[in-house]
Write a protein that holds these residues in place. Sequence first.
Motif, PDB file in Angstrom:
ATOM      1  N   LYS A  16       0.582  -1.133   0.381  1.00 55.14           N
ATOM      2  CA  LYS A  16       0.203   0.319   0.161  1.00 55.14           C
ATOM      3  C   LYS A  16       0.818   1.524   0.061  1.00 55.14           C
ATOM      4  O   LYS A  16       1.551   1.619   1.224  1.00 55.14           O
ATOM      5  CB  LYS A  16      -1.033  -0.187   1.634  1.00 55.14           C
ATOM      6  CG  LYS A  16      -1.615   1.444   1.249  1.00 55.14           C
ATOM      7  CD  LYS A  16      -2.448   1.835   0.573  1.00 55.14           C
ATOM      8  CE  LYS A  16      -3.235   3.305   0.558  1.00 55.14           C
ATOM      9  NZ  LYS A  16      -3.590   3.666   1.784  1.00 55.14           N
ATOM     10  N   GLY A  19      -0.598   8.643  -1.244  1.00 56.44           N
ATOM     11  CA  GLY A  19      -0.162   8.847  -2.926  1.00 56.44           C
ATOM     12  C   GLY A  19       0.544  10.290  -2.000  1.00 56.44           C
ATOM     13  O   GLY A  19       1.755  10.346  -2.225  1.00 56.44           O
ATOM     14  N   GLY A  58      -4.538   8.851  -3.106  1.00 52.23           N
ATOM     15  CA  GLY A  58      -4.131   9.875  -3.711  1.00 52.23           C
ATOM     16  C   GLY A  58      -4.460  10.876  -2.990  1.00 52.23           C
ATOM     17  O   GLY A  58      -4.779  11.898  -3.907  1.00 52.23           O
ATOM     18  N   GLY A  59      -4.005  11.302  -1.669  1.00 55.11           N
ATOM     19  CA  GLY A  59      -3.914  12.091  -1.173  1.00 55.11           C
ATOM     20  C   GLY A  59      -2.985  13.089  -1.259  1.00 55.11           C
ATOM     21  O   GLY A  59      -2.806  14.688  -0.992  1.00 55.11           O
ATOM     22  N   ARG A  63      -8.495  14.691  -1.958  1.00 52.22           N
ATOM     23  CA  ARG A  63      -8.376  13.843  -0.648  1.00 52.22           C
ATOM     24  C   ARG A  63     -10.595  14.162  -0.570  1.00 52.22           C
ATOM     25  O   ARG A  63     -10.626  15.422   0.047  1.00 52.22           O
ATOM     26  CB  ARG A  63      -8.062  14.090   0.668  1.00 52.22           C
ATOM     27  CG  ARG A  63      -7.092  13.124   1.190  1.00 52.22           C
ATOM     28  CD  ARG A  63      -6.370  13.474   2.338  1.00 52.22           C
ATOM     29  NE  ARG A  63      -5.345  13.339   2.945  1.00 52.22           N
ATOM     30  CZ  ARG A  63      -5.061  11.934   2.831  1.00 52.22           C
ATOM     31  NH1 ARG A  63      -5.416  10.960   2.788  1.00 52.22           N
ATOM     32  NH2 ARG A  63      -2.973  12.202   2.380  1.00 52.22           N
ATOM     33  N   GLY A  64     -11.187  13.852   0.006  1.00 55.90           N
ATOM     34  CA  GLY A  64     -12.430  13.858  -0.630  1.00 55.90           C
ATOM     35  C   GLY A  64     -13.090  14.113   0.800  1.00 55.90           C
ATOM     36  O   GLY A  64     -13.802  15.161   0.707  1.00 55.90           O
ATOM     37  N   ASP A  78     -15.321  12.066  -2.841  1.00 56.34           N
ATOM     38  CA  ASP A  78     -14.036  11.021  -2.943  1.00 56.34           C
ATOM     39  C   ASP A  78     -14.650  10.378  -4.373  1.00 56.34           C
ATOM     40  O   ASP A  78     -13.391   9.786  -4.205  1.00 56.34           O
ATOM     41  CB  ASP A  78     -15.628   9.910  -2.004  1.00 56.34           C
ATOM     42  CG  ASP A  78     -15.343  10.276  -0.442  1.00 56.34           C
ATOM     43  OD1 ASP A  78     -14.418  10.535  -0.071  1.00 56.34           O
ATOM     44  OD2 ASP A  78     -16.101   9.737   0.501  1.00 56.34           O
ATOM     45  N   THR A 139     -11.935   1.177  -3.475  1.00 54.14           N
ATOM     46  CA  THR A 139     -12.705   0.091  -3.447  1.00 54.14           C
ATOM     47  C   THR A 139     -14.046   0.753  -4.425  1.00 54.14           C
ATOM     48  O   THR A 139     -14.885  -0.385  -4.913  1.00 54.14           O
ATOM     49  CB  THR A 139     -13.829   0.100  -2.227  1.00 54.14           C
ATOM     50  OG1 THR A 139     -14.470   1.167  -1.382  1.00 54.14           O
ATOM     51  CG2 THR A 139     -12.561   0.026  -0.582  1.00 54.14           C
ATOM     52  N   ASN A 141     -15.740   2.701  -4.125  1.00 49.31           N
ATOM     53  CA  ASN A 141     -16.998   2.998  -3.219  1.00 49.31           C
ATOM     54  C   ASN A 141     -16.958   4.766  -2.554  1.00 49.31           C
ATOM     55  O   ASN A 141     -15.527   4.228  -1.705  1.00 49.31           O
ATOM     56  CB  ASN A 141     -17.264   2.021  -1.919  1.00 49.31           C
ATOM     57  CG  ASN A 141     -18.287   1.331  -3.306  1.00 49.31           C
ATOM     58  OD1 ASN A 141     -18.939   1.260  -4.107  1.00 49.31           O
ATOM     59  ND2 ASN A 141     -17.225  -0.173  -2.922  1.00 49.31           N
ATOM     60  N   THR A 146      -8.373   4.037   0.399  1.00 49.64           N
ATOM     61  CA  THR A 146      -8.000   2.850   0.026  1.00 49.64           C
ATOM     62  C   THR A 146      -6.440   2.943   0.997  1.00 49.64           C
ATOM     63  O   THR A 146      -5.912   1.410   0.434  1.00 49.64           O
ATOM     64  CB  THR A 146      -6.520   3.733  -1.037  1.00 49.64           C
ATOM     65  OG1 THR A 146      -6.179   4.996  -0.180  1.00 49.64           O
ATOM     66  CG2 THR A 146      -7.433   4.503  -1.546  1.00 49.64           C
TER      67      THR A 146
HETATM   68  N1  UDP Z   1     -11.673   6.711  -2.110  1.00 52.64           N
HETATM   69  C1  UDP Z   1     -13.318   6.784  -1.368  1.00 52.64           C
HETATM   70  N2  UDP Z   1     -13.221   5.464  -1.540  1.00 52.64           N
HETATM   71  C2  UDP Z   1     -12.151   4.274  -1.797  1.00 52.64           C
HETATM   72  C3  UDP Z   1     -10.901   5.105  -1.870  1.00 52.64           C
HETATM   73  C4  UDP Z   1     -10.453   6.572  -1.708  1.00 52.64           C
HETATM   74  O1  UDP Z   1     -13.783   7.575  -1.338  1.00 52.64           O
HETATM   75  O2  UDP Z   1     -12.525   3.139  -1.910  1.00 52.64           O
HETATM   76  C5  UDP Z   1     -11.614   8.606  -2.151  1.00 52.64           C
HETATM   77  C6  UDP Z   1     -11.439   9.412  -0.675  1.00 52.64           C
HETATM   78  O3  UDP Z   1     -11.881  10.779  -0.852  1.00 52.64           O
HETATM   79  C7  UDP Z   1      -9.960   9.612  -0.469  1.00 52.64           C
HETATM   80  C8  UDP Z   1      -9.455   9.248  -1.837  1.00 52.64           C
HETATM   81  O4  UDP Z   1     -10.349   9.043  -2.866  1.00 52.64           O
HETATM   82  O5  UDP Z   1      -9.813  10.728   0.831  1.00 52.64           O
HETATM   83  C9  UDP Z   1      -7.824   9.613  -1.657  1.00 52.64           C
HETATM   84  O6  UDP Z   1      -7.517   8.375  -1.292  1.00 52.64           O
HETATM   85  P1  UDP Z   1      -6.814   7.965   0.483  1.00 52.64           P
HETATM   86  O7  UDP Z   1      -7.011   9.068   0.819  1.00 52.64           O
HETATM   87  O8  UDP Z   1      -7.155   6.685   1.093  1.00 52.64           O
HETATM   88  O9  UDP Z   1      -5.314   8.128  -0.325  1.00 52.64           O
HETATM   89  P2  UDP Z   1      -3.919   8.219   0.867  1.00 52.64           P
HETATM   90  O10 UDP Z   1      -4.036   8.707   2.009  1.00 52.64           O
HETATM   91  O11 UDP Z   1      -3.610   7.029   0.296  1.00 52.64           O
HETATM   92  O12 UDP Z   1      -2.472   8.888   0.140  1.00 52.64           O
END
Ligand code: UDP
Length: 244
Positions: A16, A19, A58-59, A63-64, A78, A139, A141, A146
């Motif tokens: 994993k 971002g 994707g952070g 971020r949603g 999201d 996912t 959804n 992630t």
């Molecule tokens: N996200 C979502 N559903 C998922 C995975 C990700 O809606 O199954 C969206 C959510 O808005 C999240 C964004 O994608 O803030 C980026 O993913 P995440 O924050 O997990 O990324 P990381 O912190 O690992 O960079």
Amino acid sequence: MADTNSKPRYRRILLKLSGEALMGEGKYGINSATLTRIASEVKEIVASGVQVAIVIGGGNIFRGVAGATEGMDRASADYMGMLATVINGLALQDALEKQGVFTRVQSAIKMEQIAEPYIRRRAVRHLEKGRVVIFAGGTGNPYFTTDTAAALRAAEMHCDALFKGTQVDGVYSADPRKVADARRYEQLTYLDVLANDLGVMDAAAISLARENGLPIVIFNIHAPGAFAAVIRGEGRFTRIIEPQ
Ligand code: UDP
């Protein structure tokens, strides 16, 4: 010292990558030198015979939660976050392929011109052929992360362990970048993480890993060579497992 030429301890793993891991020293987006270095670390693991799946966050782009705070509908925000993971997935694919590593990107949200749709059996087949499968779109959804996608895909792919590459070399009693005497845990149980709200991964991800007996290994993705070392069971990391 373990013999570095010995057979790898793992047959198939899921990495994993948040971002943020791709930002390097930057505050946003993708740093190409960082991306190249991470790709070379992954290449080393693949070359050692371990099958590697990757879930990318994707952070570094969106971020949603941040969008929702500014008044956007959470689900819409999201979906934007999920799209951000696809951008990162394509960047990672490019970096890996430049180094001769065969890859496929599978997206939880259909985008057939740029990525395969997520098909579990097809992903397994790619892994068996030694291709790195990058899972994008989380996912698929809203309201998930992630991290949860990583636990989900790792369970679906029957991975031996989930490796989470972070900015620090494990789980600490406090933020080691702020608290001088913060202690690193060698090993924790899923319940330790949940009960103490250790925040290393969200509760849904930890619960899913626990239900499926999936060990989680937290390590520093920015320390050169650390990924290969933790795969060999060396170096600094925290293991999260069920008590024996
Ligand atoms: N996200 C979502 N559903 C998922 C995975 C990700 O809606 O199954 C969206 C959510 O808005 C999240 C964004 O994608 O803030 C980026 O993913 P995440 O924050 O997990 O990324 P990381 O912190 O690992 O960079």
